[in-house]
Design a protein around this motif. Sequence first.
Motif, PDB file in Angstrom:
ATOM      1  N   SER A 115      45.389  45.066  31.158  1.00 34.11           N
ATOM      2  CA  SER A 115      44.161  44.655  30.464  1.00 34.11           C
ATOM      3  C   SER A 115      42.935  45.306  31.122  1.00 34.11           C
ATOM      4  N   GLU A 116      41.862  45.414  30.312  1.00 34.87           N
ATOM      5  CA  GLU A 116      40.621  45.979  30.855  1.00 34.87           C
ATOM      6  C   GLU A 116      40.039  45.079  31.941  1.00 34.87           C
ATOM      7  N   GLY A 117      40.229  43.759  31.742  1.00 37.02           N
ATOM      8  CA  GLY A 117      39.726  42.792  32.727  1.00 37.02           C
ATOM      9  C   GLY A 117      40.359  43.047  34.095  1.00 37.02           C
ATOM     10  N   TYR A 118      41.655  43.318  34.080  1.00 40.77           N
ATOM     11  CA  TYR A 118      42.384  43.570  35.329  1.00 40.77           C
ATOM     12  C   TYR A 118      41.805  44.816  36.035  1.00 40.77           C
ATOM     13  N   VAL A 119      41.518  45.828  35.208  1.00 44.61           N
ATOM     14  CA  VAL A 119      40.982  47.078  35.782  1.00 44.61           C
ATOM     15  C   VAL A 119      39.592  46.818  36.372  1.00 44.61           C
ATOM     16  N   ARG A 120      38.813  46.008  35.663  1.00 42.68           N
ATOM     17  CA  ARG A 120      37.447  45.727  36.152  1.00 42.68           C
ATOM     18  C   ARG A 120      37.480  44.986  37.489  1.00 42.68           C
ATOM     19  N   VAL A 121      38.421  44.038  37.607  1.00 42.99           N
ATOM     20  CA  VAL A 121      38.528  43.305  38.875  1.00 42.99           C
ATOM     21  C   VAL A 121      38.902  44.284  39.998  1.00 42.99           C
ATOM     22  N   ALA A 122      39.865  45.173  39.677  1.00 44.12           N
ATOM     23  CA  ALA A 122      40.287  46.168  40.681  1.00 44.12           C
ATOM     24  C   ALA A 122      39.103  47.055  41.062  1.00 44.12           C
ATOM     25  N   ALA A 123      38.284  47.397  40.060  1.00 43.49           N
ATOM     26  CA  ALA A 123      37.123  48.263  40.333  1.00 43.49           C
ATOM     27  C   ALA A 123      36.141  47.547  41.243  1.00 43.49           C
ATOM     28  N   SER A 124      35.915  46.259  40.962  1.00 44.33           N
ATOM     29  CA  SER A 124      34.915  45.583  41.805  1.00 44.33           C
ATOM     30  C   SER A 124      35.417  45.459  43.248  1.00 44.33           C
ATOM     31  N   GLU A 125      36.738  45.313  43.417  1.00 42.59           N
ATOM     32  CA  GLU A 125      37.269  45.308  44.803  1.00 42.59           C
ATOM     33  C   GLU A 125      37.096  46.678  45.457  1.00 42.59           C
ATOM     34  N   LEU A 126      37.306  47.699  44.627  1.00 41.32           N
ATOM     35  CA  LEU A 126      37.152  49.061  45.161  1.00 41.32           C
ATOM     36  C   LEU A 126      35.708  49.300  45.635  1.00 41.32           C
ATOM     37  N   TRP A 127      34.714  48.856  44.826  1.00 40.02           N
ATOM     38  CA  TRP A 127      33.318  49.069  45.250  1.00 40.02           C
ATOM     39  C   TRP A 127      33.029  48.317  46.557  1.00 40.02           C
ATOM     40  N   LYS A 128      33.692  47.151  46.705  1.00 40.47           N
ATOM     41  CA  LYS A 128      33.479  46.391  47.962  1.00 40.47           C
ATOM     42  C   LYS A 128      34.023  47.171  49.157  1.00 40.47           C
TER      43      LYS A 128
END
Length: 464
Positions: free
Chosen positions: A50-63
């Motif tokens: 899901s796109e939501g899953y990717v977005r969560v992964a992205a926000s962890e990546l930015w952290k």
Amino acid sequence: MELNEVLRFADEKVFSTTGKHLDDLQEAILKEVLQGRKYATRVAQDRDCSEGYVRVAASELWKILSDVFGEEVSKVNVRAILERAKFYTNFSPTIGSENVTVNNNLNVCQERARSPTEAQNPQQTPTQLHIDLGDSPEIFTFFDRTSELSTLENWITQDRTRLIALLGISGIGKTTLSLALIDRIKTQFDYVIYRSLRFSPTLDATLTNLLQIFSQQSEISQNIETKIAQILDYLRKNRCLIVLDDVQMLLGSGQLAGQYKTGYEDYQLFFKLIAEVCHQSCLILNSWEKPREIARLSKYHHPVRCLVLGSLGEAAKEILNSQKLSDEETWSTLIDIYQGNPLWLEFTATLIRELFGGRVSEFLHCEMPILDEGLQSQLSQPFGRLTPAELAVMVHLANQPEPLAVSQIFNKIQFSPSEIVNAVRSLGNRFLLDAVEREKITLFSLNPVLKQYVKTQYLSNRSN
Ligand SMILES: Nc1ncnc2c1ncn2[C@@H]1O[C@H](COP(=O)(O)OP(=O)(O)OP(=O)(O)O)[C@@H](O)[C@H]1O
Ligand SMILES: [Mg+2]
């Protein structure tokens, strides 16, 4: 910089700090973002999640990346931060040790700064100076502003200020001063650019325009984030002085001062990046209204400064002299009434020459101040932007013989104390109020010209 090169660099930095490499999903997100694409849909489709899953992964990546690089990383600035970090990693060994603090914290600006003495030495003129002043007005006369010029020059060459707001009411001389400054310090730069935003270009259009100057024939990306990253890269690699004039045209009407019009909010982010990202250039913003982020950034960030232009003072006599006015002993009075505002004095001097035979004392015998029609139309622009509460404050103050504290306006007009407080602050950010401190209380008033304008425009029916 090659995409794979940047990705490899990011992975190495993450591994050296966390002991873990980027996983496939993180790498896919980064790859899309670095190419300026909307990552969520594409990565979700490729990986069947899901796109939501990717977005969560992205926000962890930015952290993770924020921790690694010691500053806030997001999809907007990741490319600029990675390229900058890589640039300095490659660059550091060749920099003379006297100019550089060896420091792994990439938040510390490590550009190859020209030292102030080097910058001031005309012998050190760069090999190629690019000047593009676009449609800047030609300046025929320039009087004084010596201390303002020195202040600006010091901020730029000594303090390495990255963002300067040159502020003040319309006609006070912002455009003229910035062009005089360019003339004075242009040889210290690789690029000198002046652009007026009077027709409210979008950020995308402004960036394209700047990139056309920097990149000449190379292709310009369609993507705004890439454009921002490219501009920041030019500002890092070259010493550039950019003046963006008439910034008030990006700001809205009928709302408190300094807020961007719909569709122009991204300028705010761009200006913030100019202030925060490390580079060796300076952006000057001219405006008759203080943009919000400038008010905030100048409190906390050293490389951001504001200069509010005031009266031209004694030098304004040169304006009266150039119009061949007489009664020199009365000129100071005239300059005081018209606030030493060069444009207001130009309008008034023409009026005196045409209708009073140039005799200032005869003009001063009239009920003061007389407002030339051109001056009134000039003032109609900022007044046209005021909120109802701001206008009510201006009308109330115009009727007062003495300056008032904010609390003395409460209950006198039909607005709540919070609305009045915000209106007063906003009027200050439009440079429409005079403030004096008396016994630790700030008192507000209108200067004679604005008082007269308000009376003529908003109170004439009542006084009849
Ligand atoms: N230092 C100066 N010496 C001589 N003339 C000046 C000086 N400063 C301003 N002027 C004159 O005053 C007029 C207004 O100046 P300028 O256009 O620079 O004001 P501004 O603050 O940029 O106004 P706006 O906010 O409306 O753009 C111009 O005609 C300019 O020539
Ligand atoms: Mg101007």
